[in-house]
Design a protein around this motif. Structure first.
Motif, PDB file in Angstrom:
ATOM      1  N   TYR A 277     -29.422 -24.009  -2.910  1.00 37.00           N
ATOM      2  CA  TYR A 277     -27.981 -23.802  -3.055  1.00 37.00           C
ATOM      3  C   TYR A 277     -27.248 -25.094  -3.365  1.00 37.00           C
ATOM      4  N   TRP A 278     -27.823 -26.209  -2.952  1.00 38.91           N
ATOM      5  CA  TRP A 278     -27.175 -27.521  -3.061  1.00 38.91           C
ATOM      6  C   TRP A 278     -27.224 -28.094  -4.486  1.00 38.91           C
ATOM      7  N   SER A 279     -27.906 -27.409  -5.414  1.00 36.96           N
ATOM      8  CA  SER A 279     -28.275 -28.023  -6.691  1.00 36.96           C
ATOM      9  C   SER A 279     -27.354 -27.685  -7.860  1.00 36.96           C
ATOM     10  N   LEU A 280     -26.172 -27.147  -7.589  1.00 44.12           N
ATOM     11  CA  LEU A 280     -25.219 -26.836  -8.658  1.00 44.12           C
ATOM     12  C   LEU A 280     -23.905 -27.576  -8.432  1.00 44.12           C
ATOM     13  N   GLY A 281     -23.230 -27.869  -9.518  1.00 42.09           N
ATOM     14  CA  GLY A 281     -21.944 -28.546  -9.413  1.00 42.09           C
ATOM     15  C   GLY A 281     -20.938 -27.750  -8.614  1.00 42.09           C
ATOM     16  N   SER A 282     -20.947 -26.424  -8.769  1.00 46.85           N
ATOM     17  CA  SER A 282     -19.988 -25.582  -8.045  1.00 46.85           C
ATOM     18  C   SER A 282     -20.249 -25.578  -6.551  1.00 46.85           C
ATOM     19  N   TYR A 283     -21.430 -26.030  -6.132  1.00 45.47           N
ATOM     20  CA  TYR A 283     -21.752 -26.157  -4.714  1.00 45.47           C
ATOM     21  C   TYR A 283     -21.624 -27.603  -4.227  1.00 45.47           C
ATOM     22  N   GLY A 284     -21.028 -28.441  -5.064  1.00 42.63           N
ATOM     23  CA  GLY A 284     -20.732 -29.810  -4.641  1.00 42.63           C
ATOM     24  C   GLY A 284     -21.705 -30.872  -5.110  1.00 42.63           C
ATOM     25  N   ASN A 285     -22.692 -30.517  -5.920  1.00 41.86           N
ATOM     26  CA  ASN A 285     -23.653 -31.511  -6.373  1.00 41.86           C
ATOM     27  C   ASN A 285     -23.045 -32.368  -7.481  1.00 41.86           C
TER      28      ASN A 285
ATOM     29  N   GLU B 147     -19.731 -12.505 -28.233  1.00 40.84           N
ATOM     30  CA  GLU B 147     -19.807 -12.222 -29.669  1.00 40.84           C
ATOM     31  C   GLU B 147     -19.932 -10.721 -29.946  1.00 40.84           C
ATOM     32  N   LEU B 148     -20.690 -10.035 -29.110  1.00 38.21           N
ATOM     33  CA  LEU B 148     -20.900  -8.599 -29.288  1.00 38.21           C
ATOM     34  C   LEU B 148     -19.754  -7.763 -28.736  1.00 38.21           C
ATOM     35  N   GLY B 149     -18.791  -8.427 -28.106  1.00 42.93           N
ATOM     36  CA  GLY B 149     -17.632  -7.723 -27.562  1.00 42.93           C
ATOM     37  C   GLY B 149     -17.920  -6.931 -26.305  1.00 42.93           C
ATOM     38  N   ILE B 150     -18.963  -7.329 -25.549  1.00 45.64           N
ATOM     39  CA  ILE B 150     -19.338  -6.566 -24.352  1.00 45.64           C
ATOM     40  C   ILE B 150     -19.323  -7.419 -23.064  1.00 45.64           C
ATOM     41  N   LEU B 151     -18.738  -8.615 -23.140  1.00 48.74           N
ATOM     42  CA  LEU B 151     -18.711  -9.456 -21.938  1.00 48.74           C
ATOM     43  C   LEU B 151     -17.930  -8.784 -20.817  1.00 48.74           C
ATOM     44  N   GLU B 152     -16.812  -8.143 -21.172  1.00 51.10           N
ATOM     45  CA  GLU B 152     -16.001  -7.478 -20.143  1.00 51.10           C
ATOM     46  C   GLU B 152     -16.684  -6.218 -19.610  1.00 51.10           C
ATOM     47  N   ASP B 153     -17.700  -5.747 -20.302  1.00 49.05           N
ATOM     48  CA  ASP B 153     -18.440  -4.564 -19.856  1.00 49.05           C
ATOM     49  C   ASP B 153     -19.705  -4.932 -19.086  1.00 49.05           C
ATOM     50  N   THR B 154     -19.887  -6.222 -18.789  1.00 44.17           N
ATOM     51  CA  THR B 154     -21.157  -6.693 -18.231  1.00 44.17           C
ATOM     52  C   THR B 154     -20.970  -7.474 -16.937  1.00 44.17           C
ATOM     53  N   LEU B 155     -21.628  -7.003 -15.899  1.00 44.74           N
ATOM     54  CA  LEU B 155     -21.683  -7.700 -14.620  1.00 44.74           C
ATOM     55  C   LEU B 155     -22.793  -8.740 -14.698  1.00 44.74           C
ATOM     56  N   ILE B 156     -22.463 -10.002 -14.396  1.00 43.64           N
ATOM     57  CA  ILE B 156     -23.449 -11.088 -14.430  1.00 43.64           C
ATOM     58  C   ILE B 156     -23.674 -11.582 -13.005  1.00 43.64           C
ATOM     59  N   ILE B 157     -24.923 -11.597 -12.591  1.00 41.94           N
ATOM     60  CA  ILE B 157     -25.290 -12.077 -11.256  1.00 41.94           C
ATOM     61  C   ILE B 157     -26.262 -13.232 -11.425  1.00 41.94           C
ATOM     62  N   PHE B 158     -25.964 -14.345 -10.797  1.00 43.98           N
ATOM     63  CA  PHE B 158     -26.858 -15.499 -10.835  1.00 43.98           C
ATOM     64  C   PHE B 158     -27.281 -15.862  -9.416  1.00 43.98           C
ATOM     65  N   THR B 159     -28.595 -15.994  -9.204  1.00 41.88           N
ATOM     66  CA  THR B 159     -29.101 -16.406  -7.897  1.00 41.88           C
ATOM     67  C   THR B 159     -30.487 -17.026  -8.084  1.00 41.88           C
ATOM     68  N   SER B 160     -31.091 -17.431  -6.974  1.00 35.21           N
ATOM     69  CA  SER B 160     -32.447 -17.972  -6.981  1.00 35.21           C
ATOM     70  C   SER B 160     -33.293 -17.169  -6.010  1.00 35.21           C
ATOM     71  N   ASP B 161     -34.622 -17.206  -6.197  1.00 37.92           N
ATOM     72  CA  ASP B 161     -35.480 -16.428  -5.300  1.00 37.92           C
ATOM     73  C   ASP B 161     -35.520 -17.010  -3.891  1.00 37.92           C
ATOM     74  N   ASN B 162     -35.548 -18.332  -3.785  1.00 37.63           N
ATOM     75  CA  ASN B 162     -35.573 -18.999  -2.480  1.00 37.63           C
ATOM     76  C   ASN B 162     -34.997 -20.391  -2.633  1.00 37.63           C
ATOM     77  N   GLY B 163     -34.801 -21.077  -1.522  1.00 40.42           N
ATOM     78  CA  GLY B 163     -34.277 -22.434  -1.573  1.00 40.42           C
ATOM     79  C   GLY B 163     -35.346 -23.443  -1.942  1.00 40.42           C
ATOM     80  N   MET B 164     -35.000 -24.722  -1.814  1.00 37.56           N
ATOM     81  CA  MET B 164     -35.940 -25.773  -2.194  1.00 37.56           C
ATOM     82  C   MET B 164     -35.517 -27.092  -1.559  1.00 37.56           C
ATOM     83  N   ASN B 165     -36.494 -27.825  -1.076  1.00 30.90           N
ATOM     84  CA  ASN B 165     -36.286 -29.184  -0.580  1.00 30.90           C
ATOM     85  C   ASN B 165     -36.825 -30.157  -1.620  1.00 30.90           C
ATOM     86  N   MET B 166     -35.998 -31.065  -2.059  1.00 29.79           N
ATOM     87  CA  MET B 166     -36.447 -32.115  -2.969  1.00 29.79           C
ATOM     88  C   MET B 166     -36.229 -33.457  -2.276  1.00 29.79           C
TER      89      MET B 166
END
Length: 488
Positions: free
Chosen positions: A17-25, A256-275
């Motif tokens: 979760y820590w690895s995206l800009g929107s999460y403060g990285n 471009e196809l005119g279907i962005l408003e018709d599409t639910l987008i979900i972004f996630t990861s399968d599990n966390g990670m320690n680096m």
């Protein structure tokens, strides 16, 4: 709703979760995913169901915990005659297909028999294994094994876009699983495009601590010079940026196809990670025994549906991947009656504008074989069957989980309370035929069906110094300098 909403479900591999800009990285370059969060909603406290890929993915798609679906470790077999581990079980994809959706999968499956199209999908571009080199990856395309010369992140994106274009042309409602192998290892410079690695040429990766090595770390955990550590982190972060540019192509195509408003987008990861976090390079099986650190079990969750969801909303409540199936189905207006008691609860009403009740005592549960976790807003208790070691953390005061309070006399009542809550919850949902607490899961792979679902030859391997033990006590010697291929 009269018009069916399309769904693009983007799943990355080993992304904390820590690895995206929107999460403060401050180190990562992830403008597209950050924009999705700005234009959609983001969850601060979202958890996987098991901190390793195969059981986590099985839980996402079935809504079941591992002791209900039987996948307890990453699956260490990849032949075209491998058993279908989810055979006879419902996934939300199967339910969508039964309700008029055309369903496609591009990327990683890792839930058995990658050669066979299954679980409601009609199109299938799937990694033969769980991962591996980013170039010349072995991929099944609708049942035919091919070798993909392209960078696999780009190839996964391109096939997903082809599927979207086909469905749009035929005016079919669609569900796309876009499952990247990134940012899973390998991270060497030969595995990633130079233009991605060059973006991090001068990065110091201050978001990845170089903690003292954890006493439980497995032998395969990275040890090396600072220069080598930086090179590995360039690969990890470069792989994330590769996903980000792929997601941009998908979003641009929907627009471009005119279907962005018709599409639910979900972004996630399968599990966390320690680096480097906690002195580990890995997730739940980065240590032996397996761990349940926040960095292993907490994952990013961003949901976007243009002009349908609040912009920039951040949810602070506790949610789990076992909540995904009921939420998607309710969001799409599809009724589903499960044949078994599922643990998840839909958070559709929260997405639809209802305020979170953060005063409510919400509890999250995880399991990884004989390791189980209960977590609420303030406390986390980890129980290892049958004899421990156990852990208790006060997250309110110790968010980095530095001090294990398990032996402190003043916390014994809290330990008893948390343990009994954990026991009662798992008794409610566990199928005793495939109970993970009774399976010798060590974190180095599963071969065969669990418990009495199998034929008595199921093997769970583990890494123990220079030896690998199997659950039937056979001993396999390995040369000290040998490399063990990890595809989890």
């Amino acid at each position: 709703m009269n018009k069916k909403t399309n769904v693009v479900f983007i799943l990355t591999d080993d992304q904390g979760y820590w690895s995206l800009g929107s999460y403060g990285n401050k180190d990562v370059i992830s403008p597209t995913l950050d924009k999705l969060a700005e234009e959609g909603v983001r969850f601060d406290n979202f958890f996987c169901v098991s901190p390793v890929c195969s059981p986590a993915r099985a839980s996402i798609f079935t809504g079941r915990i591992p002791s209900q679906h039987g996948v307890h470790d990453w699956l260490d077999e990849h032949h075209n005659d491998t058993v279908e581990y989810l055979k006879g079980q419902d996934t939300f994809v199967k339910v969508l297909a039964e309700n008029g959706y055309r369903c496609g999968l591009s990327g990683k499956w890792h839930l058995g028999n990658s050669a066979e199209i299954q679980q409601g999908f009609s199109e299938w571009y799937v990694h033969e294994k769980g991962g591996g080199p980013y170039y010349n990856a072995p991929m099944y395309k609708n049942g035919v094994l091919t070798e993909e010369p392209k960078y696999i992140t780009d190839a996964t994106t391109d096939y997903g876009i082809e599927f979207i274009e086909k469905c749009s042309k035929n005016n079919e409602p669609f569900y796309l699983s876009l499952h990247y192998t990134a940012p899973h290892a390998p991270w060497g410079k030969e595995h990633h495009p130079e233009e991605l690695l060059d973006l991090y040429k001068n990065c110091k990766f201050e978001s990845c601590p170089r903690d003292e090595y954890h006493p439980w770390k497995i032998r395969e955990t990275f040890e090396g010079t600072e220069e080598e550590r930086i090179d590995i982190l360039k690969g990890y972060f470069g792989a994330i940026t590769g996903v980000d540019r792929g997601v941009k192509k998908v979003v641009d195509k929907l627009e471009e196809l005119g279907i962005l408003e018709d599409t639910l987008i979900i972004f996630t990861s399968d599990n966390g990670m320690n680096m480097g976090h906690h002195g580990i390079f890995g997730k739940g099986n980065g240590t032996s025994p397996q761990n349940m650190y926040e960095t292993s079990v907490k994952i990013p969750m961003i949901i976007s549906h243009k002009n349908h969801l609040s912009k920039g909303k951040v949810y602070k409540g506790l949610y789990s991947h076992y909540d995904v199936m009921p939420t998607i189905l309710q969001y799409l207006g599809i009724e589903y009656n499960s044949p078994i008691n599922l643990p998840g609860k839909s958070f559709y009403e929260v997405l639809n504008g209802k305020e979170e009740n953060n005063d409510k005592d919400v509890v999250i549960f995880d399991e990884y074989g004989p390791v189980r976790m209960i977590r609420n807003k303030e406390w986390k208790y980890i129980h290892r069957y049958p004899f421990g070691p156990h852990e208790l953390y006060c997250l309110k005061k110790d968010s980095d989980e530095k001090e294990n309070l398990i032996d402190k006399e003043e916390y014994q009542d809290k330990i008893k309370e948390m343990r009994m809550r954990l026991e009662r919850w798992f008794v409610k949902y566990v199928n005793p035929e495939i109970d993970g607490a009774k399976e010798p899961v060590f974190g180095a792979g599963q071969k065969g069906l669990a418990g009495v679902w199998g034929d008595g030859t199921t093997t769970y391997e583990r890494y123990d110094s220079d030896l690998i033990f199997t659950c039937d006590n056979r001993l396999k010697e390995r040369d000290k300098d040998s490399k063990i291929e990890r595809v989890d």
